[in-house]
Motif scaffolding. Sequence first.
Motif: not given
Length: 169
Positions: A5-10, A62-72, A107-110, A115-117
């Motif tokens: 399974y390949i996982s990352s932000t897209y 993993v680079a420098w984006r965490y991705g949006p947290p899901l509501e749930t 390509k980084m989160d503001d 993502v650092k955590q």
Amino acid sequence: MAKFYISSTYKDLLDERAAAARAVRRLGHQEIAMEDYVAGEKRPVDKCLADVRACDAYIGIVAWRYGPPLETHDKSVTHLEYEEAGKTGMPRFIFLLDEAAAWPRLKMDDDVTRVKQFRGQLLKQHVVSHFSNPDQLSALVGAAISQEFGPRGVAKTKPAFLPPSPLPQ
């Protein structure tokens, strides 16, 4: 043949995801990745987590984006995929973009706090490989898979102990 399974932000890691997939296929294994999904009834996160469980190993990029947290969940899909793989006990291969690598600000989160955590957690819990470009990542993914699975193999196991054969007289 093992499934990975390949996982990352897209969007920020398109080239890196393709490089990891090539490395998997080159060794005769199968990659499972969200870019191959088609329309269906499942929620995307449910589909991703089910696919993680159906695989033999997890590749996290993993680079420098965490991705949006899901509501749930208050975690990103990538983080949830990582945790799901851990619950199954499957091997998890973690690849972090090197901190010194050139990386476009777009390509980084503001705010890179999350993502650092996450990167810090990964560094504490795994031996990770650092990459600076897609070709380097492909080579590292191939080496990790070969070490653990071999080409077209399943997880390597140590051979059972065999008693020494008697010497001819």
